[in-house]
Design an enzyme around this catalytic site. Structure first.
Site, PDB file in Angstrom:
ATOM      1  N   ASN A  55       0.827  -1.221   0.000  1.00 47.97           N
ATOM      2  CA  ASN A  55       0.000   0.000   0.000  1.00 47.97           C
ATOM      3  C   ASN A  55       0.860   1.269   0.000  1.00 47.97           C
ATOM      4  O   ASN A  55       0.327   2.374   0.086  1.00 47.97           O
ATOM      5  CB  ASN A  55      -0.974   0.022   1.193  1.00 47.97           C
ATOM      6  CG  ASN A  55      -0.258   0.211   2.520  1.00 47.97           C
ATOM      7  OD1 ASN A  55       0.971   0.238   2.582  1.00 47.97           O
ATOM      8  ND2 ASN A  55      -1.029   0.335   3.595  1.00 47.97           N
ATOM      9  N   THR A  58       4.798   2.856   4.089  1.00 48.27           N
ATOM     10  CA  THR A  58       6.192   3.096   4.505  1.00 48.27           C
ATOM     11  C   THR A  58       7.170   2.658   3.423  1.00 48.27           C
ATOM     12  O   THR A  58       8.349   2.979   3.515  1.00 48.27           O
ATOM     13  CB  THR A  58       6.522   2.352   5.819  1.00 48.27           C
ATOM     14  OG1 THR A  58       6.247   0.959   5.651  1.00 48.27           O
ATOM     15  CG2 THR A  58       5.711   2.895   6.978  1.00 48.27           C
ATOM     16  N   TYR A 168       1.370  -3.251  17.535  1.00 47.20           N
ATOM     17  CA  TYR A 168       2.311  -4.026  16.731  1.00 47.20           C
ATOM     18  C   TYR A 168       2.533  -5.404  17.361  1.00 47.20           C
ATOM     19  O   TYR A 168       2.346  -6.432  16.709  1.00 47.20           O
ATOM     20  CB  TYR A 168       3.625  -3.253  16.630  1.00 47.20           C
ATOM     21  CG  TYR A 168       4.686  -3.889  15.766  1.00 47.20           C
ATOM     22  CD1 TYR A 168       4.626  -3.818  14.379  1.00 47.20           C
ATOM     23  CD2 TYR A 168       5.785  -4.531  16.336  1.00 47.20           C
ATOM     24  CE1 TYR A 168       5.610  -4.387  13.588  1.00 47.20           C
ATOM     25  CE2 TYR A 168       6.771  -5.097  15.551  1.00 47.20           C
ATOM     26  CZ  TYR A 168       6.689  -5.013  14.175  1.00 47.20           C
ATOM     27  OH  TYR A 168       7.671  -5.578  13.389  1.00 47.20           O
TER      28      TYR A 168
HETATM   29  P1  NAD Z   1       9.024  -1.452   6.115  1.00 46.18           P
HETATM   30  O1  NAD Z   1       8.159  -0.497   6.829  1.00 46.18           O
HETATM   31  O2  NAD Z   1      10.220  -0.938   5.403  1.00 46.18           O
HETATM   32  O3  NAD Z   1       8.182  -2.299   5.066  1.00 46.18           O
HETATM   33  C1  NAD Z   1       6.844  -2.649   5.261  1.00 46.18           C
HETATM   34  C2  NAD Z   1       6.137  -2.603   3.926  1.00 46.18           C
HETATM   35  O4  NAD Z   1       4.765  -3.001   4.101  1.00 46.18           O
HETATM   36  C3  NAD Z   1       6.104  -1.195   3.319  1.00 46.18           C
HETATM   37  O5  NAD Z   1       6.438  -1.264   1.953  1.00 46.18           O
HETATM   38  C4  NAD Z   1       4.652  -0.739   3.516  1.00 46.18           C
HETATM   39  O6  NAD Z   1       4.260   0.202   2.555  1.00 46.18           O
HETATM   40  C5  NAD Z   1       3.922  -2.062   3.436  1.00 46.18           C
HETATM   41  N1  NAD Z   1       2.636  -2.075   4.152  1.00 46.18           N
HETATM   42  C6  NAD Z   1       2.393  -1.667   5.431  1.00 46.18           C
HETATM   43  N2  NAD Z   1       1.102  -1.877   5.734  1.00 46.18           N
HETATM   44  C7  NAD Z   1       0.513  -2.420   4.633  1.00 46.18           C
HETATM   45  C8  NAD Z   1      -0.797  -2.857   4.317  1.00 46.18           C
HETATM   46  N3  NAD Z   1      -1.806  -2.762   5.195  1.00 46.18           N
HETATM   47  N4  NAD Z   1      -1.032  -3.364   3.077  1.00 46.18           N
HETATM   48  C9  NAD Z   1      -0.047  -3.453   2.159  1.00 46.18           C
HETATM   49  N5  NAD Z   1       1.216  -3.049   2.403  1.00 46.18           N
HETATM   50  C10 NAD Z   1       1.496  -2.555   3.626  1.00 46.18           C
HETATM   51  O7  NAD Z   1       9.456  -2.560   7.205  1.00 46.18           O
HETATM   52  P2  NAD Z   1      10.498  -3.757   7.083  1.00 46.18           P
HETATM   53  O8  NAD Z   1      11.622  -3.497   8.007  1.00 46.18           O
HETATM   54  O9  NAD Z   1      10.792  -4.035   5.658  1.00 46.18           O
HETATM   55  O10 NAD Z   1       9.638  -4.938   7.710  1.00 46.18           O
HETATM   56  C11 NAD Z   1       9.007  -5.895   6.881  1.00 46.18           C
HETATM   57  C12 NAD Z   1       8.302  -6.921   7.743  1.00 46.18           C
HETATM   58  O11 NAD Z   1       9.253  -7.568   8.598  1.00 46.18           O
HETATM   59  C13 NAD Z   1       7.238  -6.332   8.668  1.00 46.18           C
HETATM   60  O12 NAD Z   1       6.139  -7.225   8.714  1.00 46.18           O
HETATM   61  C14 NAD Z   1       7.903  -6.262  10.002  1.00 46.18           C
HETATM   62  O13 NAD Z   1       6.988  -6.366  11.063  1.00 46.18           O
HETATM   63  C15 NAD Z   1       8.837  -7.473   9.944  1.00 46.18           C
HETATM   64  N6  NAD Z   1      10.003  -7.280  10.831  1.00 46.18           N
HETATM   65  C16 NAD Z   1      11.017  -6.449  10.480  1.00 46.18           C
HETATM   66  C17 NAD Z   1      12.084  -6.268  11.348  1.00 46.18           C
HETATM   67  C18 NAD Z   1      13.243  -5.383  10.995  1.00 46.18           C
HETATM   68  O14 NAD Z   1      14.127  -5.203  11.849  1.00 46.18           O
HETATM   69  N7  NAD Z   1      13.330  -4.832   9.806  1.00 46.18           N
HETATM   70  C19 NAD Z   1      12.104  -6.920  12.588  1.00 46.18           C
HETATM   71  C20 NAD Z   1      11.023  -7.738  12.911  1.00 46.18           C
HETATM   72  C21 NAD Z   1       9.977  -7.931  12.028  1.00 46.18           C
END
Ligand code: NAD
Ligand code: UDP
Length: 343
Positions: A55, A58, A168
Site C-alpha cells: 500500500n 512506509t 504491533y
Molecule cells: P518497512 O516499513 O520498510 O516495510 C513494510 C512494507 O509493508 C512497506 O512497503 C509498507 O508500505 C507495506 N505495508 C504496510 N502496511 C501495509 C498494508 N496494510 N497493506 C499493504 N502493504 C502494507 O518494514 P520492514 O523493516 O521491511 O519490515 C518488513 C516486515 O518484517 C514487517 O512485517 C515487520 O513487522 C517485519 N520485521 C522487520 C524487522 C526489521 O528489523 N526490519 C524486525 C522484525 C519484524
C-alpha cells in the site's frame, strides 16, 4: 500440526528458489519496503516471477524500480486489510506487509493492528485458495520486554496489551495464532519467522529506527538521540543474512510450522552502537539523552539454535562490516541533501 523435530543440518550455502512451475508466481506483501524489496530482488535473481503487494505507506516504488525491467516483477498497489484476487497460480506467499518502525506503526495504530490481523487472514485465505505455502514475518516483539536472555522460541514473552507498542506486538502475536489455526484447520503449509532487528541499505532514512537514525544523524552532524540510558540492548542482523534465512525457512520441506527465530545473536547496547557509528563516520555529533520510551524492551537477543539446526542458517555479516556498508549507502543517498530524522 505437530511441532517440528529438527533432524537435518545443512551447509551454509545460498538457498535455491523453489516454485512449483514456470508459470507460478511468488507473492511478497510489503514488497516495496526495506526487507521486502531485498527479498523480491533475491527471488528474481534466483529465477522466480514475483508479485509485490504494497500500500506504499512506509515503502516506496523507488525501492523496486530496478526490478521493473526484469520482466519478472509486478507491483500491485493494494492494502492487505482488504481481500485481493490474483489470477496467476501462486507457489508461495511471503507476508511482510506491516510498518516495522515504532514511530511509523504508532502513527495509525488501529490500521497497524488490522494489517497484522485482517491482512494476515486475507493472505491465509489467498494461500488456501491457491494451495500455496505461506510465511509470516513475525517479530522478536512477540517476546515483549523479555525476562530471559537469549530468547528461545519456547519463551512465551512478557508483552503489555495496553500500551503504545501493543498495536504491533499483539497484532503480530495474533497473526501467529491465525497461522497456527489455519495450519491445523486446513492443513495449510505455514512458516513463521520471528525476525530480530535487521538493518541495511534501503532502510528509510527518516524511518526512526535506531541504526538508520544514528547513521543519518552522524553523517548530517546532528546530535545522536539516545532514548533512556542507552544501556538497553539489541542484536542487529544484516539484511542479506536475514533474507537468506527467510528463503531457507520458506523452502524447508520438513514441515516446520512453528516459529523460528532469525537474527544475529551478537548483542550490543544502544550506546555501544552509537559509539561505533561515531567512530566509523568520524562525526563530531554529540550524544543527546532523551526520555526513555514507554515499554521499550531492555534486552533482546535471539537463541538461533533452531534455525541453525533446521535450516543450516547463521548470520555471516558482523555489525562492524554491516555498518560500513550501511554508512557507504547512506553517504551516497544523502549526498548533498541534509536530513532531519524522526526522534
Ligand atoms: P518497512 O516499513 O520498510 O516495510 C513494510 C512494507 O509493508 C512497506 O512497503 C509498507 O508500505 C507495506 N505495508 C504496510 N502496511 C501495509 C498494508 N496494510 N497493506 C499493504 N502493504 C502494507 O518494514 P520492514 O523493516 O521491511 O519490515 C518488513 C516486515 O518484517 C514487517 O512485517 C515487520 O513487522 C517485519 N520485521 C522487520 C524487522 C526489521 O528489523 N526490519 C524486525 C522484525 C519484524
Ligand atoms: N533508539 C534510540 N535512539 C533512536 C532510535 C531508537 O535510542 O534514535 C533505541 C530505542 O529506544 C530502542 C532501540 O534503540 O531501545 C531500538 O529501537 P528501534 O526503533 O530501532 O527498534 P525496536 O525498539 O523495535 O527494537
Amino acid at each position: 500440526m505437530p511441532m517440528p523435530t529438527p533432524t537435518t543440518k545443512r551447509s551454509h550455502t545460498l538457498p535455491a528458489i523453489i516454485t512449483r512451475g514456470p508459470d507460478e508466481v511468488i507473492i511478497v506483501t510489503g514488497g516495496a519496503g526495506f526487507l521486502g524489496s531485498h527479498l523480491c530482488a533475491r527471488l528474481i535473481a534466483g529465477g522466480a516471477r514475483v508479485i509485490a503487494i504494497d500500500n506504499l505507506s512506509t515503502g516506496k516504488r523507488a525501492n523496486v524500480a530496478h526490478l521493473a525491467g526484469t520482466g519478472r516483477f509486478d507491483l500491485i498497489a493494494h492494502d492487505i486489510v482488504m481481500p485481493i484476487t490474483i489470477r496467476e497460480p501462486v507457489s508461495a506467499i511471503y507476508n511482510l506487509a506491516c510498518p516495522a518502525s515504532p514511530p511509523k506503526y504508532q502513527m495509525n495504530p488501529v490500521h497497524t493492528f488490522r494489517t497484522s490481523i485482517d491482512g494476515a487472514q486475507n493472505m491465509l485465505e489467498l494461500a488456501k485458495h491457491k494451495s500455496a505455502r505461506i510465511l509470516q514475518a513475525s517479530t522478536s516483539e512477540v517476546y515483549g520486554d523479555p525476562e530471559m536472555s537469549p530468547q528461545p522460541e519456547s519463551y512465551c514473552g512478557a508483552v503489555n496489551t495496553y500500551g503504545p507498542r501493543a498495536c504491533y506486538d499483539e497484532g503480530k502475536r495474533g497473526a501467529e495464532t491465525l497461522f497456527y489455526e489455519y495450519a491445523r484447520a486446513y492443513g495449510l503449509e505455514t512458516r513463521i519467522a520471528r525476525i530480530f532487528n535487521t538493518y541495511g541499505p534501503r532502510m528509510d532514512a527518516l524511518d526512526g529506527r535506531v541504526v538508520s537514525n544514528f547513521v543519518v544523524q552522524a553523517l548530517a552532524g546532528q546530535d545522536i538521540t539516545i532514548y533512556g540510558t542507552g544501556e538497553q540492548t539489541r542484536s542487529f542482523c544484516y539484511v542479506d543474512d536475514l533474507i537468506d534465512g527467510l528463503i531457507r525457512l520458506m523452502n524447508n520441506d520438513d514441515g516446520v510450522a512453528a516459529p523460528v527465530n532469525l537474527g544475529n545473536p551478537r548483542e550490543f547496547t544502544v550506546l555501544e552502537l552509537a559509539k561505533m557509528v561515531l567512530a566509523k563516520t568520524g562525526s563530531a555529533s554529540q550524544l543527546r539523552y532523551l526520555a526513555a520510551l514507554q515499554d521499550d524492551p531492555k534486552q533482546r537477543r535471539p537463541d538461533i539454535t533452531l534455525a541453525h539446526t533446521l535450516l543450516g542458517w547463521q548470520p555471516t555479516v558482523s555489525l562492524n562490516e554491516g555498518l560500513d556498508r550501511m554508512i557507504a549507502h547512506f553517504g551516497q543517498e544523502l549526498g548533498q541533501q541534509s536530513a532531519r530524522v524522526v526522534s
